[in-house]
Scaffold this motif. Structure first.
Motif, PDB file in Angstrom:
ATOM      1  N   ILE A  36       0.836  -1.211   0.000  1.00 45.02           N
ATOM      2  CA  ILE A  36       0.000   0.000   0.000  1.00 45.02           C
ATOM      3  C   ILE A  36       0.864   1.250   0.000  1.00 45.02           C
ATOM      4  CG2 ILE A  36      -1.616   1.334   1.423  1.00 45.02           C
ATOM      5  CD1 ILE A  36      -2.886  -1.472   2.122  1.00 45.02           C
ATOM      6  N   ALA A  40       1.168   4.002  -3.226  1.00 47.44           N
ATOM      7  CA  ALA A  40       0.493   5.250  -2.866  1.00 47.44           C
ATOM      8  C   ALA A  40       0.791   6.406  -3.818  1.00 47.44           C
ATOM      9  CB  ALA A  40       0.862   5.655  -1.441  1.00 47.44           C
ATOM     10  N   HIS A  41       1.865   6.325  -4.567  1.00 50.20           N
ATOM     11  CA  HIS A  41       2.261   7.435  -5.433  1.00 50.20           C
ATOM     12  C   HIS A  41       1.733   7.294  -6.854  1.00 50.20           C
ATOM     13  CE1 HIS A  41       4.689   8.745  -2.121  1.00 50.20           C
ATOM     14  NE2 HIS A  41       5.279   7.579  -2.081  1.00 50.20           N
ATOM     15  N   LEU A  90      -4.001   2.028  -6.038  1.00 48.04           N
ATOM     16  CA  LEU A  90      -4.848   2.041  -4.849  1.00 48.04           C
ATOM     17  C   LEU A  90      -6.259   2.510  -5.195  1.00 48.04           C
ATOM     18  CD1 LEU A  90      -2.576   3.650  -2.090  1.00 48.04           C
ATOM     19  CD2 LEU A  90      -2.842   1.231  -2.670  1.00 48.04           C
ATOM     20  N   ARG A  95      -6.555   4.478  -0.362  1.00 48.86           N
ATOM     21  CA  ARG A  95      -5.929   5.790  -0.149  1.00 48.86           C
ATOM     22  C   ARG A  95      -6.280   6.321   1.238  1.00 48.86           C
ATOM     23  NH1 ARG A  95      -7.190   6.243  -5.595  1.00 48.86           N
ATOM     24  NH2 ARG A  95      -9.066   7.487  -5.200  1.00 48.86           N
ATOM     25  N   HIS A  98      -4.127   4.433   3.562  1.00 44.43           N
ATOM     26  CA  HIS A  98      -2.763   4.962   3.489  1.00 44.43           C
ATOM     27  C   HIS A  98      -2.621   6.210   4.353  1.00 44.43           C
ATOM     28  CE1 HIS A  98       0.568   7.292   1.610  1.00 44.43           C
ATOM     29  NE2 HIS A  98       1.169   6.144   1.830  1.00 44.43           N
TER      30      HIS A  98
END
Length: 133
Positions: A36, A40-41, A90, A95, A98
């Motif tokens: 995750i 995330a990016h 994601l 998100r 995260h």
């Protein structure tokens, strides 16, 4: 359990906690968290994940990705190229997860020294060595 609270039974507590525990076991797993964070990016390819997550085997990465996709935390996109290009991204729910993980990692960073000092003091007071568990 207190004498005054007779409406809460052990069965009720376990019945309510079971679904939450199942979700937490999945999303808080070592590999799930790392995937995750890595995803995330933006969209990320399998090989990029494999390179960025130290110690994960191809099989474990594949299983964890499938589970995260099944749980609605990852979107798997296969691009019609030769060879096929597969990306993981994601979902909105992931998100949000995260963001929660960032709060937890921020907390851990702020308090890691305090925790290390507390462990050392405890170990010294209880006669434990450096390798105490």
């Amino acid at each position: 359990m207190s004498q005054g609270n007779t409406r809460v039974t052990t069965q009720l507590v376990h019945a309510q906690a079971c679904p939450v525990r199942e979700v937490l076991d999945r999303v808080a797993g070592k590999w799930s968290v790392l995937i995750i964070v890595a995803a995330a990016h933006g969209p990320i390819r399998f090989t990029e994940l494999e390179r960025s997550i130290e110690g994960i085997s191809r099989r474990m990465l594949t299983l964890t990705l499938r589970n995260l996709e099944r749980d609605g935390l990852l979107i798997r996109t296969v691009h019609p190229t030769v060879p096929p290009k597969v990306e993981y991204e994601l979902t909105a729910v992931a998100r949000e997860l995260h963001a929660s993980l960032l709060g937890l990692t921020d907390w851990a960073e702020r308090h890691r020294v305090t925790i290390a000092e507390s462990r050392a003091a405890y170990d010294e007071a209880h006669g434990r060595g450096l390798n105490a568990v």
